[in-house]
Design a protein around this motif. Structure first.
Motif, short mmCIF file in Angstrom:
data_model
loop_
_atom_site.label_atom_id
_atom_site.label_comp_id
_atom_site.label_asym_id
_atom_site.label_seq_id
_atom_site.Cartn_x
_atom_site.Cartn_y
_atom_site.Cartn_z
N HIS A 7 3.46 0.83 -10.31
CA HIS A 7 3.39 -0.15 -11.40
C HIS A 7 2.06 -0.87 -11.34
CE1 HIS A 7 3.97 -4.38 -12.86
NE2 HIS A 7 4.41 -3.71 -13.92
N MET A 8 1.38 -0.93 -12.47
CA MET A 8 0.14 -1.68 -12.58
C MET A 8 0.37 -2.91 -13.43
SD MET A 8 -2.77 1.31 -12.80
CE MET A 8 -4.09 0.10 -12.68
N GLY A 9 0.10 -4.09 -12.87
CA GLY A 9 0.29 -5.34 -13.59
C GLY A 9 -0.66 -5.45 -14.77
N ALA A 10 -0.37 -6.40 -15.64
CA ALA A 10 -1.15 -6.59 -16.86
C ALA A 10 -2.64 -6.74 -16.57
CB ALA A 10 -0.64 -7.81 -17.61
N GLY A 11 -3.45 -5.98 -17.29
CA GLY A 11 -4.90 -6.11 -17.17
C GLY A 11 -5.51 -5.46 -15.95
N ASP A 47 3.73 6.41 -4.01
CA ASP A 47 5.01 6.01 -4.59
C ASP A 47 5.24 4.51 -4.46
OD1 ASP A 47 5.52 8.71 -5.01
OD2 ASP A 47 6.84 8.91 -3.28
N GLU A 48 5.75 3.91 -5.54
CA GLU A 48 6.20 2.52 -5.56
C GLU A 48 5.13 1.51 -5.15
OE1 GLU A 48 10.30 1.72 -4.46
OE2 GLU A 48 10.60 3.86 -4.09
N VAL A 49 3.89 1.83 -5.46
CA VAL A 49 2.80 0.86 -5.28
C VAL A 49 2.88 -0.18 -6.40
CG1 VAL A 49 0.29 0.55 -5.49
CG2 VAL A 49 1.22 2.35 -4.02
N GLU A 50 2.66 -1.44 -6.04
CA GLU A 50 2.64 -2.54 -7.00
C GLU A 50 1.24 -3.14 -7.03
OE1 GLU A 50 4.91 -3.98 -9.02
OE2 GLU A 50 6.63 -2.72 -8.52
N VAL A 51 0.59 -3.05 -8.18
CA VAL A 51 -0.77 -3.59 -8.34
C VAL A 51 -0.69 -4.88 -9.14
CG1 VAL A 51 -3.09 -3.18 -9.24
CG2 VAL A 51 -1.79 -1.29 -8.24
N GLY A 52 -1.20 -5.97 -8.58
CA GLY A 52 -1.12 -7.27 -9.23
C GLY A 52 -1.99 -7.36 -10.47
N CYS A 53 -1.64 -8.30 -11.34
CA CYS A 53 -2.34 -8.48 -12.61
C CYS A 53 -3.84 -8.73 -12.40
CB CYS A 53 -1.74 -9.66 -13.37
SG CYS A 53 -0.02 -9.43 -13.85
N ASN A 106 1.77 -3.43 -1.75
CA ASN A 106 1.56 -4.42 -2.81
C ASN A 106 0.12 -4.91 -2.79
OD1 ASN A 106 4.50 -4.41 -2.19
ND2 ASN A 106 4.57 -5.92 -3.81
N ILE A 107 -0.48 -5.01 -3.96
CA ILE A 107 -1.85 -5.52 -4.11
C ILE A 107 -1.78 -6.89 -4.78
CG2 ILE A 107 -4.12 -5.08 -5.10
CD1 ILE A 107 -3.26 -2.96 -3.04
N SER A 165 -7.31 -8.78 -7.34
CA SER A 165 -7.97 -8.15 -6.20
C SER A 165 -9.04 -7.16 -6.67
CB SER A 165 -6.95 -7.39 -5.35
OG SER A 165 -6.03 -8.27 -4.75
N SER A 166 -10.06 -6.99 -5.83
CA SER A 166 -11.02 -5.90 -5.98
C SER A 166 -10.81 -4.98 -4.78
CB SER A 166 -12.46 -6.43 -6.01
OG SER A 166 -13.39 -5.36 -6.08
N VAL A 167 -10.31 -3.77 -5.04
CA VAL A 167 -9.85 -2.90 -3.97
C VAL A 167 -10.75 -1.68 -3.86
CG1 VAL A 167 -7.85 -1.68 -3.04
CG2 VAL A 167 -7.51 -3.64 -4.55
N ARG A 168 -11.07 -1.29 -2.64
CA ARG A 168 -11.82 -0.06 -2.42
C ARG A 168 -11.37 0.58 -1.11
NH1 ARG A 168 -16.67 -0.36 -3.57
NH2 ARG A 168 -16.72 -2.43 -4.49
N GLY A 169 -11.63 1.85 -0.96
CA GLY A 169 -11.27 2.55 0.26
C GLY A 169 -9.78 2.85 0.33
N VAL A 170 -9.28 3.04 1.55
CA VAL A 170 -7.89 3.40 1.78
C VAL A 170 -7.11 2.16 2.21
CG1 VAL A 170 -6.30 4.75 3.21
CG2 VAL A 170 -8.42 5.79 2.37
#
Length: 221
Positions: free
Chosen positions: A134-138, A173-179, A194-195, A199-204
């Motif tokens: 799931h990817m949060g809004a935006g 599977d079932e990753v949650e990415v914050g808005c 969960n993110i 957030s600005s995410v890079r790498g593993v």
């Protein structure tokens, strides 16, 4: 355990793209093959369950597609999926069963496993999203580096050269990415992680963890 390998990221029984992903070790190796795979798969789909609309577009008869959605082939929209108002699907997109592609969301060269949700103002390009991700809004996948060089995956064991210029994110599977989060080119997020929003995410990012910010990742209890 190498979080960045297909066998660690995904439940392959939850996607029609299982044969494609089973043929590679790293999920990003499937990105250049999505186009041809969809064309081959589309020709095998049951006419009772799928309707062919336009050129190389197959939509399940049980799917709900808004009349304002723009869809370019090759594309498959799975059973019971929902494509909402003003979604923009630019081709090479396999949308899984029960998935949601939201208002003003843009897809390009992607595999969305079953029950993935990209429901509000998302850009997902050159990416693979696992079951119930799931990817949060935006939140978006950034798929090209600012210096336009080939993307590397930064793993704890060292960098992996992908040989690919356009590569967004691999979500387990079932990753949650914050808005409002940005997943930078070459991001790989392990399953059940969960993110934090913005957030600005890079790498593993390891599985079963909480990403708070770069350098601050907590293990789920």
């Amino acid at each position: 355990m190498k979080t960045w390998e297909v066998k660690e990221l995904y439940t392959l029984s939850e996607t029609q793209a299982a044969p494609l992903l089973e043929s590679v070790t790293y999920p990003w190796e499937a990105l250049p093959k999505i186009h041809d795979f969809i064309l081959e798969l589309g020709e095998t789909l049951s006419g009772e369950e799928y309707e062919k609309r336009g050129e190389d577009i197959w939509i399940a008869r049980s799917a709900k597609v808004a009349p304002t959605a723009s869809i370019t082939g090759p594309c498959i929209i799975g059973k019971d999926a929902e494509v909402r108002h003003c979604a923009f699907i630019r081709g090479n997109a396999l949308v899984g069963e029960g998935a949601v592609v939201g208002n003003s969301t843009e897809l390009k060269n992607v595999i969305l496993f079953n029950k993935v949700q990209v429901p509000h103002y998302n850009y997902v390009g050159d990416s693979i999203l696992g079951y119930k991700a799931h990817m949060g809004a935006g939140s978006i996948t950034s798929n090209v580096k600012s210096d336009k060089l080939l993307v590397k995956v930064h793993t704890p064991e060292g960098d992996i050269e992908t040989g690919i210029k356009k590569f967004g994110a691999m979500l387990g599977d079932e990753v949650e990415v914050g808005c409002g989060s940005v997943l930078n080119p070459g991001t790989v997020i392990g399953p059940h992680t969960n993110i934090y929003p913005l957030s600005s995410v890079r790498g593993v990012v390891p599985a079963h963890s909480i990403y708070k910010k770069q350098g601050e990742v907590a293990k789920k209890r």
